[in-house]
Scaffold this active site. Structure first.
Site, short mmCIF file in Angstrom:
data_model
loop_
_atom_site.label_atom_id
_atom_site.label_comp_id
_atom_site.label_asym_id
_atom_site.label_seq_id
_atom_site.Cartn_x
_atom_site.Cartn_y
_atom_site.Cartn_z
N SER A 183 4.55 6.83 2.53
CA SER A 183 5.20 5.56 2.88
C SER A 183 4.61 4.43 2.06
O SER A 183 3.39 4.29 1.99
CB SER A 183 4.97 5.22 4.36
OG SER A 183 5.32 6.28 5.22
N HIS A 201 0.71 4.99 1.56
CA HIS A 201 -0.06 5.77 2.53
C HIS A 201 0.52 7.18 2.60
O HIS A 201 1.74 7.35 2.70
CB HIS A 201 0.01 5.09 3.90
CG HIS A 201 -0.73 5.86 4.95
ND1 HIS A 201 -2.10 5.82 5.04
CD2 HIS A 201 -0.31 6.70 5.91
CE1 HIS A 201 -2.48 6.62 6.02
NE2 HIS A 201 -1.42 7.16 6.57
N ASP A 257 -2.47 0.26 8.38
CA ASP A 257 -1.30 1.10 8.13
C ASP A 257 -0.15 0.80 9.10
O ASP A 257 0.65 1.68 9.43
CB ASP A 257 -1.67 2.60 8.19
CG ASP A 257 -2.66 2.98 7.09
OD1 ASP A 257 -2.56 2.42 5.98
OD2 ASP A 257 -3.53 3.83 7.34
N ASN A 271 0.86 -1.19 0.00
CA ASN A 271 0.00 0.00 0.00
C ASN A 271 0.89 1.24 0.00
O ASN A 271 2.01 1.20 0.51
CB ASN A 271 -0.86 0.00 1.27
CG ASN A 271 -1.73 1.24 1.40
OD1 ASN A 271 -2.37 1.66 0.43
ND2 ASN A 271 -1.75 1.84 2.58
N1 NHR Z 1 -6.61 -3.05 5.16
C1 NHR Z 1 -5.87 -3.59 6.13
N2 NHR Z 1 -6.36 -4.65 6.74
N3 NHR Z 1 -4.66 -3.10 6.50
C2 NHR Z 1 -4.18 -1.99 5.90
O1 NHR Z 1 -3.02 -1.52 6.28
C3 NHR Z 1 -4.94 -1.36 4.89
C4 NHR Z 1 -6.17 -1.93 4.54
C5 NHR Z 1 -6.98 -1.33 3.55
C6 NHR Z 1 -6.58 -0.16 2.95
C7 NHR Z 1 -5.04 1.78 2.76
C8 NHR Z 1 -5.20 2.83 3.88
C9 NHR Z 1 -4.38 4.09 3.66
O2 NHR Z 1 -3.35 4.07 2.99
C10 NHR Z 1 -5.38 0.44 3.32
C11 NHR Z 1 -4.54 -0.16 4.26
C12 NHR Z 1 -8.95 3.28 3.96
C13 NHR Z 1 -9.18 3.66 5.27
C14 NHR Z 1 -10.56 3.91 5.79
O3 NHR Z 1 -10.74 4.34 6.93
C15 NHR Z 1 -8.08 3.78 6.10
C16 NHR Z 1 -6.81 3.51 5.63
C17 NHR Z 1 -6.61 3.11 4.31
C18 NHR Z 1 -7.68 3.00 3.47
N4 NHR Z 1 -11.62 3.64 4.99
C19 NHR Z 1 -13.02 3.79 5.37
C20 NHR Z 1 -13.62 2.40 5.68
O4 NHR Z 1 -14.50 2.37 6.54
C21 NHR Z 1 -13.83 4.39 4.25
C22 NHR Z 1 -13.40 5.79 3.94
C23 NHR Z 1 -13.96 6.32 2.63
O5 NHR Z 1 -14.65 5.58 1.89
O6 NHR Z 1 -13.67 7.48 2.33
O7 NHR Z 1 -13.24 1.39 5.04
O8 NHR Z 1 -4.73 5.14 4.25
C1 GAR Z 2 -2.78 8.91 -2.81
O1 GAR Z 2 -2.25 10.12 -2.35
C2 GAR Z 2 -2.65 7.86 -1.73
O2 GAR Z 2 -1.53 8.01 -0.92
C3 GAR Z 2 -3.90 8.10 -0.94
O3 GAR Z 2 -4.89 8.46 -1.87
C4 GAR Z 2 -4.29 9.03 -3.02
C5 GAR Z 2 -4.77 8.29 -4.22
O4 GAR Z 2 -4.41 8.95 -5.38
N1 GAR Z 2 -4.29 6.91 -0.25
C6 GAR Z 2 -5.09 6.94 0.77
O5 GAR Z 2 -5.47 7.97 1.29
C7 GAR Z 2 -5.55 5.59 1.26
N2 GAR Z 2 -6.41 5.76 2.35
P1 GAR Z 2 -4.51 8.25 -6.81
O6 GAR Z 2 -5.87 7.60 -6.91
O7 GAR Z 2 -4.36 9.40 -7.76
O8 GAR Z 2 -3.39 7.26 -6.91
#
Ligand code: NHR
Ligand code: GAR
Length: 214
Positions: A138, A111, A147, A109
């Site tokens: 990262s 982040h 994360d 991923n």
């Molecule tokens: N899943 C696991 N189990 N572990 C990780 O480290 C993950 C993952 C899924 C996605 C990306 C992550 C980021 O880079 C990622 C890492 C979504 C949310 C979130 O809160 C948080 C972190 C990340 C992606 N999503 C809400 C939910 O309830 C929805 C938010 C929305 O739709 O806008 O799933 O940040």
């Molecule tokens: C990126 O900045 C990524 O780091 C972030 O969303 C953007 C996606 O851009 N990811 C998250 O916030 C995951 N929760 P993109 O669709 O243009 O690649």
């Protein structure tokens, strides 16, 4: 990796990181993007995939569906692509433990923060709010805890006095587009692995701030 590394990219939105990976690391025979999956049918990244003749699937959440049910449907679609590597590129849904465990060591991923700072959402606003002088992105292996997987590579950017979350996000994304293709390339070359929740490159343990050449 013996033959070409089969890469599956999961997106939710713009797909600029998908584009960077298409442009930056699939010019060789070692890496092949075999598909793009989106939870959002309107994601612009799907158009980018089509423009590059990459197969796409949408797994749209149903109303009232549990996370487990969604992830089971997602996993069935993932399985069709037989991926060696799953790349989360702006994928906005948290994934269940079962799904992550199944692909542990083969899912990465990007982040938008200098982990372990600011896991979760709204990272740019939080960095500005905290008065940080630097921020960044990262790339990490995905483990069930959000994360919290081992960091592979980070990139830093300055935070300016009059910054806005939008300006800062742009600055961070420029760096994302440099580091994500590099990490995908390392993995497809067989140089990058996760063992016991640690990231290793060329047989050397990667430190907590990601790969840093000596
Ligand atoms: N899943 C696991 N189990 N572990 C990780 O480290 C993950 C993952 C899924 C996605 C990306 C992550 C980021 O880079 C990622 C890492 C979504 C949310 C979130 O809160 C948080 C972190 C990340 C992606 N999503 C809400 C939910 O309830 C929805 C938010 C929305 O739709 O806008 O799933 O940040
Ligand atoms: C990126 O900045 C990524 O780091 C972030 O969303 C953007 C996606 O851009 N990811 C998250 O916030 C995951 N929760 P993109 O669709 O243009 O690649």
């Amino acid at each position: 990796m013996e033959s070409s590394c089969r890469i599956l990219v999961l997106i939710s939105g713009n797909g600029s990181n998908l584009q960077a990976i298409i442009d930056g690391c699939c010019d060789n025979l070692q890496a092949d993007i075999v598909g793009v999956i989106s939870n959002n049918p309107d994601a612009y990244g799907l158009i980018r995939a089509h423009q590059n003749e990459i197969d796409t699937s949408c797994v749209i959440p149903h109303q009232g569906e549990s996370r487990g049910e969604y992830d089971a449907r997602l996993d069935a679609v993932i399985a069709r692509y037989q991926p060696d590597l799953i790349v989360l590129a702006g994928f906005m849904r948290i994934l269940s433990h079962q799904l992550v465990e199944k692909y542990q060591g083969r899912m990465i991923n990007i982040h938008p923060s200098l982990l372990p700072k600011y896991p979760g959402l709204n990272t740019h606003a939080r960095a500005i709010e905290a008065g940080d002088s630097e921020h960044g992105a990262s790339v990490h292996f995905v483990i069930p805890a959000l994360d919290a997987g081992p960091v592979i590579l980070q990139a830093k950017v300055p935070v300016y006095e009059d910054d806005t979350p939008e300006l800062l996000a742009q600055r961070v994304q420029e760096q994302e587009h440099a580091i994500y293709p590099l990490v995908v390339k390392w993995f497809s070359q067989g140089r990058l692995t996760m063992k016991n929740t640690e990231a290793w490159l060329d047989g050397e343990l990667i430190g907590p701030s990601g790969y840093a050449p000596d």
